[in-house]
Write a protein that holds these residues in place. Structure first.
Motif, PDB file in Angstrom:
ATOM      1  N   GLN A 101       0.829  -1.205   0.000  1.00  0.00           N
ATOM      2  CA  GLN A 101       0.000   0.000   0.000  1.00  0.00           C
ATOM      3  C   GLN A 101       0.867   1.260   0.000  1.00  0.00           C
ATOM      4  O   GLN A 101       0.677   2.152  -0.811  1.00  0.00           O
ATOM      5  N   GLU A 102       1.836   1.309   0.915  1.00  0.00           N
ATOM      6  CA  GLU A 102       2.653   2.511   1.062  1.00  0.00           C
ATOM      7  C   GLU A 102       3.677   2.691  -0.058  1.00  0.00           C
ATOM      8  O   GLU A 102       3.841   3.788  -0.582  1.00  0.00           O
ATOM      9  N   LYS A 103       4.374   1.624  -0.396  1.00  0.00           N
ATOM     10  CA  LYS A 103       5.510   1.745  -1.319  1.00  0.00           C
ATOM     11  C   LYS A 103       5.132   1.630  -2.787  1.00  0.00           C
ATOM     12  O   LYS A 103       5.907   2.033  -3.645  1.00  0.00           O
ATOM     13  N   VAL A 104       3.948   1.113  -3.069  1.00  0.00           N
ATOM     14  CA  VAL A 104       3.548   0.982  -4.470  1.00  0.00           C
ATOM     15  C   VAL A 104       2.231   1.700  -4.733  1.00  0.00           C
ATOM     16  O   VAL A 104       2.186   2.676  -5.471  1.00  0.00           O
ATOM     17  N   PHE A 105       1.151   1.232  -4.138  1.00  0.00           N
ATOM     18  CA  PHE A 105      -0.173   1.748  -4.490  1.00  0.00           C
ATOM     19  C   PHE A 105      -0.330   3.237  -4.177  1.00  0.00           C
ATOM     20  O   PHE A 105      -0.791   4.007  -5.022  1.00  0.00           O
ATOM     21  N   ASP A 106       0.042   3.655  -2.967  1.00  0.00           N
ATOM     22  CA  ASP A 106      -0.057   5.081  -2.626  1.00  0.00           C
ATOM     23  C   ASP A 106       0.948   5.901  -3.432  1.00  0.00           C
ATOM     24  O   ASP A 106       0.604   6.959  -3.960  1.00  0.00           O
ATOM     25  N   ARG A 107       2.156   5.419  -3.509  1.00  0.00           N
ATOM     26  CA  ARG A 107       3.235   6.152  -4.193  1.00  0.00           C
ATOM     27  C   ARG A 107       2.904   6.439  -5.651  1.00  0.00           C
ATOM     28  O   ARG A 107       3.223   7.501  -6.173  1.00  0.00           O
ATOM     29  N   PHE A 108       2.248   5.488  -6.320  1.00  0.00           N
ATOM     30  CA  PHE A 108       1.953   5.648  -7.741  1.00  0.00           C
ATOM     31  C   PHE A 108       0.475   5.933  -8.000  1.00  0.00           C
ATOM     32  O   PHE A 108      -0.020   5.721  -9.099  1.00  0.00           O
ATOM     33  N   ASP A 109      -0.220   6.426  -6.969  1.00  0.00           N
ATOM     34  CA  ASP A 109      -1.620   6.845  -7.066  1.00  0.00           C
ATOM     35  C   ASP A 109      -2.519   5.753  -7.641  1.00  0.00           C
ATOM     36  O   ASP A 109      -3.377   6.012  -8.483  1.00  0.00           O
ATOM     37  N   MET A 110      -2.324   4.534  -7.173  1.00  0.00           N
ATOM     38  CA  MET A 110      -3.119   3.388  -7.617  1.00  0.00           C
ATOM     39  C   MET A 110      -4.288   3.219  -6.639  1.00  0.00           C
ATOM     40  O   MET A 110      -4.289   2.342  -5.779  1.00  0.00           O
ATOM     41  N   GLN A 111      -5.296   4.080  -6.789  1.00  0.00           N
ATOM     42  CA  GLN A 111      -6.395   4.150  -5.834  1.00  0.00           C
ATOM     43  C   GLN A 111      -7.365   2.979  -5.936  1.00  0.00           C
ATOM     44  O   GLN A 111      -8.144   2.741  -5.023  1.00  0.00           O
ATOM     45  N   THR A 153      -7.008  -2.254 -11.515  1.00  0.00           N
ATOM     46  CA  THR A 153      -7.690  -1.860 -12.750  1.00  0.00           C
ATOM     47  C   THR A 153      -6.648  -1.730 -13.848  1.00  0.00           C
ATOM     48  O   THR A 153      -5.443  -1.610 -13.573  1.00  0.00           O
ATOM     49  N   LEU A 154      -7.109  -1.708 -15.085  1.00  0.00           N
ATOM     50  CA  LEU A 154      -6.184  -1.497 -16.199  1.00  0.00           C
ATOM     51  C   LEU A 154      -5.492  -0.149 -16.081  1.00  0.00           C
ATOM     52  O   LEU A 154      -4.301  -0.024 -16.364  1.00  0.00           O
ATOM     53  N   ASP A 155      -6.223   0.877 -15.658  1.00  0.00           N
ATOM     54  CA  ASP A 155      -5.633   2.204 -15.509  1.00  0.00           C
ATOM     55  C   ASP A 155      -4.520   2.209 -14.461  1.00  0.00           C
ATOM     56  O   ASP A 155      -3.433   2.761 -14.693  1.00  0.00           O
ATOM     57  N   ASP A 156      -4.769   1.593 -13.306  1.00  0.00           N
ATOM     58  CA  ASP A 156      -3.749   1.551 -12.256  1.00  0.00           C
ATOM     59  C   ASP A 156      -2.524   0.759 -12.715  1.00  0.00           C
ATOM     60  O   ASP A 156      -1.384   1.180 -12.519  1.00  0.00           O
ATOM     61  N   LEU A 157      -2.751  -0.382 -13.307  1.00  0.00           N
ATOM     62  CA  LEU A 157      -1.639  -1.210 -13.768  1.00  0.00           C
ATOM     63  C   LEU A 157      -0.837  -0.498 -14.855  1.00  0.00           C
ATOM     64  O   LEU A 157       0.397  -0.496 -14.831  1.00  0.00           O
ATOM     65  N   ALA A 158      -1.525   0.141 -15.789  1.00  0.00           N
ATOM     66  CA  ALA A 158      -0.844   0.878 -16.859  1.00  0.00           C
ATOM     67  C   ALA A 158      -0.007   2.020 -16.286  1.00  0.00           C
ATOM     68  O   ALA A 158       1.125   2.260 -16.735  1.00  0.00           O
ATOM     69  N   ALA A 159      -0.535   2.719 -15.307  1.00  0.00           N
ATOM     70  CA  ALA A 159       0.210   3.824 -14.688  1.00  0.00           C
ATOM     71  C   ALA A 159       1.484   3.296 -14.026  1.00  0.00           C
ATOM     72  O   ALA A 159       2.565   3.888 -14.174  1.00  0.00           O
TER      73      ALA A 159
END
Length: 179
Positions: A101-111, A153-159
């Protein structure tokens, strides 16, 4: 990353991180008579070179076995990713869910990404199908499994992939190595 921060060394044998030998952990009793696990490093596990099968339940015996000499070749292994998660949690006392959550999802805005099911995913998720076209449903994970519990999501993964491909926001050696 944990390597950039000096928390883990990808080439250090995992036995040095664990408080007891791997085969003392319930999921790894099957390896009690195979010392090859002592050669494993996080790099081997994460790059699918530990000699493990994809999943033990695909084998006739349903037992975990090392199928080839660690480091000798590549063979995709969900089991290896699960071992890596166990090393981080049991050996280093880290929380893989919190780290992701902290090092990947939050950092890269993968909401719209999580290692466990979130009810806000309910209106928009894919259901798998078998080769006959039957709906397999969707597993709504309540526990983190590094080798398969993530919903995205595709958007999160693509980002995320865009950042990795461009090397943006990554420590130079880590970005190069990831590519």
């Amino acid at each position: 990353t944990l390597t950039d921060e000096g928390i883990v060394d990808l080439d250090r044998p995992i036995r040095e991180y664990l408080p007891v030998p791997l085969h003392h952990f319930e999921n790894y009793f099957d390896l009690a008579n195979d010392e090859r696990w002592r050669k494993w490093t996080l790099r081997m596990l994460l790059s699918h070179q530990a000699g493990l099968p994809n999943w033990r339940w695909f084998s006739e015996s349903k037992k975990l076995e090392i199928l080839f000499e660690p480091g000798a070749r590549y063979a995709y292994s969900g089991e290896g990713i699960q071992v890596a998660q166990m090393v981080l949690e049991e050996g280093l006392g880290l929380d893989v869910n919190q780290l992701m959550q902290e090092k990947v999802f939050d950092r890269f805005d993968m909401q719209r990404t999580s290692m466990m099911w979130r009810d806000d995913f309910r209106p928009n998720f894919a259901r798998g199908h078998d080769k006959e076209g039957r709906n397999l449903g969707h597993r709504m994970w309540q526990k983190v499994a590094a080798a398969g519990s993530m919903d995205t999501t595709l958007d999160d993964l693509a980002a995320f992939l865009s950042v990795v491909a461009k090397g943006e926001e990554l420590y130079e050696p880590t970005g190069t190595e990831m590519l």
